[in-house]
Scaffold this active site. Structure first.
Site, PDB file in Angstrom:
ATOM      1  N   GLU A 101     -86.305  71.801  35.453  1.00  9.21           N
ATOM      2  CA  GLU A 101     -87.578  72.029  36.147  1.00  9.21           C
ATOM      3  C   GLU A 101     -88.774  71.906  35.209  1.00  9.21           C
ATOM      4  O   GLU A 101     -89.882  72.311  35.540  1.00  9.21           O
ATOM      5  CB  GLU A 101     -87.559  73.406  36.807  1.00  9.21           C
ATOM      6  CG  GLU A 101     -86.497  73.557  37.889  1.00  9.21           C
ATOM      7  CD  GLU A 101     -86.916  72.940  39.226  1.00  9.21           C
ATOM      8  OE1 GLU A 101     -88.050  73.160  39.651  1.00  9.21           O
ATOM      9  OE2 GLU A 101     -86.089  72.219  39.836  1.00  9.21           O
ATOM     10  N   HIS A 103     -89.333  80.096  39.181  1.00  9.20           N
ATOM     11  CA  HIS A 103     -89.555  79.565  37.830  1.00  9.20           C
ATOM     12  C   HIS A 103     -89.945  80.742  36.934  1.00  9.20           C
ATOM     13  O   HIS A 103     -90.540  81.719  37.401  1.00  9.20           O
ATOM     14  CB  HIS A 103     -90.704  78.550  37.809  1.00  9.20           C
ATOM     15  CG  HIS A 103     -90.409  77.255  38.488  1.00  9.20           C
ATOM     16  ND1 HIS A 103     -91.282  76.644  39.350  1.00  9.20           N
ATOM     17  CD2 HIS A 103     -89.324  76.439  38.423  1.00  9.20           C
ATOM     18  CE1 HIS A 103     -90.759  75.510  39.795  1.00  9.20           C
ATOM     19  NE2 HIS A 103     -89.577  75.369  39.259  1.00  9.20           N
ATOM     20  N   CYS A 136     -98.973  76.618  37.353  1.00 10.21           N
ATOM     21  CA  CYS A 136     -98.123  75.558  37.931  1.00 10.21           C
ATOM     22  C   CYS A 136     -98.858  74.227  37.939  1.00 10.21           C
ATOM     23  O   CYS A 136     -98.244  73.169  37.875  1.00 10.21           O
ATOM     24  CB  CYS A 136     -97.750  75.875  39.371  1.00 10.21           C
ATOM     25  SG  CYS A 136     -96.933  77.442  39.596  1.00 10.21           S
TER      26      CYS A 136
HETATM   27  O1  SUG Z   1     -91.339  73.657  43.429  1.00  6.31           O
HETATM   28  N1  SUG Z   1     -93.688  74.325  45.979  1.00  6.31           N
HETATM   29  C1  SUG Z   1     -93.396  74.131  44.559  1.00  6.31           C
HETATM   30  C2  SUG Z   1     -94.224  75.071  43.737  1.00  6.31           C
HETATM   31  C3  SUG Z   1     -94.092  74.792  42.270  1.00  6.31           C
HETATM   32  C4  SUG Z   1     -94.666  75.879  41.431  1.00  6.31           C
HETATM   33  N2  SUG Z   1     -94.558  75.556  40.075  1.00  6.31           N
HETATM   34  C5  SUG Z   1     -94.382  76.437  39.063  1.00  6.31           C
HETATM   35  N3  SUG Z   1     -94.015  77.677  39.301  1.00  6.31           N
HETATM   36  N4  SUG Z   1     -94.518  76.013  37.865  1.00  6.31           N
HETATM   37  C6  SUG Z   1     -91.905  74.346  44.302  1.00  6.31           C
HETATM   38  O2  SUG Z   1     -91.301  75.199  44.960  1.00  6.31           O
HETATM   39  C7  SUG Z   1     -93.562  73.776  48.350  1.00  6.31           C
HETATM   40  C8  SUG Z   1     -93.794  72.562  49.215  1.00  6.31           C
HETATM   41  C9  SUG Z   1     -93.736  72.878  50.682  1.00  6.31           C
HETATM   42  O3  SUG Z   1     -93.064  73.848  51.082  1.00  6.31           O
HETATM   43  O4  SUG Z   1     -94.362  72.128  51.479  1.00  6.31           O
HETATM   44  C10 SUG Z   1     -93.266  73.426  46.893  1.00  6.31           C
HETATM   45  O5  SUG Z   1     -92.681  72.422  46.618  1.00  6.31           O
END
Ligand code: SUG
Length: 444
Positions: free
Chosen positions: A173, A249, A367
């Site tokens: 990730e 994460h 993020c």
């Molecule tokens: O991978 N959300 C992302 C958020 C990423 C956050 N990044 C960090 N914590 N570094 C994920 O879960 C949601 C998309 C949706 O539901 O339409 C999404 O992909």
């Protein structure tokens, strides 16, 4: 002199709420809501402007084209783009949503980055994240690699590794599970957090029971090997109960920079032992600000994202915390951040920004950015016009206002006119950012 260049992902024109990420509580909670892509992008640009105006180096990475008709084609839908969209919408709406996410905006998941000071060959190493834990995110790796190869093309200084071979074994990730700490004496640690072993059942460690762990230990070890880190790397397990509480994460419950680490007690297993090990490696300069459950319930930490902050070095030698507005209104989260500013000699201020469109999908300030530590000399070899300055900010704001909708429903994703709109906008963006024909649709 070294600096940290933050590469923020610009939210794309298809930004929507599709509930695609089980284990990410915000994504599930907001599924199906009407999104505002224009506000998402302008909020992202406002953050870049704010950081830039603090005197902190800032850069931008472009959105990926979505809906991704090439993925739908690879999954058996045929015809021209119009026919592919219509067939996917008719047969499997969820699949269309999975191929339409603006998730590349969360560039903390784009790659893991190790600075030249840490690597055996003294080049800056990037490993593109395969993001295989979530299908919609696994679609990002190939274009992310292309973009990084354009921006970090100088092979004497930079090396970009392709994503780890796919599948669940090497689920990676990127930087969201990676924290680099350094002391003024030059002691360094790259902390790689992992959620599960690919060969589960071989070690007897506790594992989350409710929500998925994304990163494997095997992936973290492979990235550390590719980056030639030797003893600088330290792999540590995320606390399973933290993952079960919604910390999909590590950067949901911890953030570090320089020789300071902010963390919740549910971030890592055996956190006392981790903190002792970091102290041993980094020396007396190492400091931490541990939030215990009684001070800051993990439910507040997951909802308000105080740890998903950026910790940025200011020109005056101090540091600022850039936190989401949600952490300001949560009394536990804001009290914790106030305590950090009071207690830490380096951190002098906290700023709260409105990133509500991204937050509703579980993406806070941290993020939205990929940290790239560089020397001044390396920074002068970054390709494209991606470094933020006042002129580029104004051009990007005008570009967003010209091209982005202020209302997008899941039904709009099937509209071929929407795809044309996205491609027209992105084609113009590559000229603005001087990135060449970055997108496959520009070459067909
Ligand atoms: O991978 N959300 C992302 C958020 C990423 C956050 N990044 C960090 N914590 N570094 C994920 O879960 C949601 C998309 C949706 O539901 O339409 C999404 O992909």
């Amino acid at each position: 002199m070294s600096l940290e260049l933050s590469f923020d992902g610009l939210p794309g024109p298809s930004h929507n709420f599709a509930g695609l990420s089980p284990g990410n509580l915000a994504s599930t909670e907001h599924a199906g809501q009407v999104s505002n892509p224009r506000a998402a992008a302008l909020q992202g640009l406002a953050k870049m402007r704010f950081v830039h105006e603090l005197g902190v180096p800032q850069a931008v990475l472009p959105p990926h084209p979505r809906p991704l008709t090439s993925a739908l084609r690879a999954l058996g839908f045929s015809g021209d783009d119009r026919e592919v969209l219509a067939a996917a919408a008719h047969h499997d709406e969820q699949l269309l949503r999975l191929c339409s996410s603006a998730s590349p905006m969360w560039t903390a998941n784009a790659a893991t980055v190790s600075p030249s000071a840490d690597t055996a060959d003294s080049r800056v190493h990037f490993t593109v994240a395969n993001l295989t834990a979530m299908f919609h995110r696994s679609l990002e790796a190939s274009l992310t690699e292309r973009a990084l190869r354009v921006v970090f093309a100088d092979e004497a200084r930079f090396t970009v590794h392709s994503a780890l071979p796919g599948g669940a074994h090497f689920a990676d990730e990127g930087a969201a599970n990676h924290t680099r700490l350094v002391s003024s004496s030059g002691a360094r640690v790259e902390l790689f957090a992992w959620g599960r072993r690919a060969l589960s059942g071989t070690s007897g460690e506790p594992a989350p029971t409710k929500l998925p762990a994304r990163q494997t230990l095997e992936a973290s070890q492979a990235v550390a090997r590719l980056h030639q880190l030797g003893d600088v790397a330290l792999c540590w397990q995320q606390a399973p109960h933290g993952i079960d509480a919604g910390a999909f994460h590590t950067d949901v419950l911890a953030v570090g920079s320089g020789s300071v680490l902010l963390l919740h007690e549910a971030a890592f297993v055996a956190h006392e032992a981790l903190l002792a090990e970091l102290g041993r490696r980094l020396g007396p300069e190492f400091r931490f600000h541990l939030a215990r459950e009684a001070e800051l319930p993990v439910t507040s930490a997951v909802k308000a994202y105080p740890f998903n902050s950026q910790l940025v070095s200011l020109p005056n030698g101090h540091a600022a915390i850039i936190a989401p507005h949600e952490a300001e209104v949560d009394p536990h989260a804001s009290a914790y951040l106030r305590r950090v500013v009071e207690d830490d000699p380096w951190i002098s201020q906290v700023h709260y920004l409105d990133l509500n469109q991204s937050m509703k999908n579980g993406g806070g300030p941290a993020c939205l950015r990929l940290r790239v530590p560089l020397t001044e000399e390396e920074a002068s070899h970054v390709g494209g016009r991606v470094r933020i300055d006042a002129a580029l900010l104004s051009e990007l704001e005008a570009w967003v206002t010209r091209h982005y909708r202020d209302r997008l429903t899941l039904r709009d994703l099937a509209d071929p006119a929407f795809l044309t709109e996205v491609q027209t906008a992105l084609d113009e963006l590559t000229r603005l950012l001087e990135l060449g024909s970055l997108y496959p649709f520009q070459r067909s």
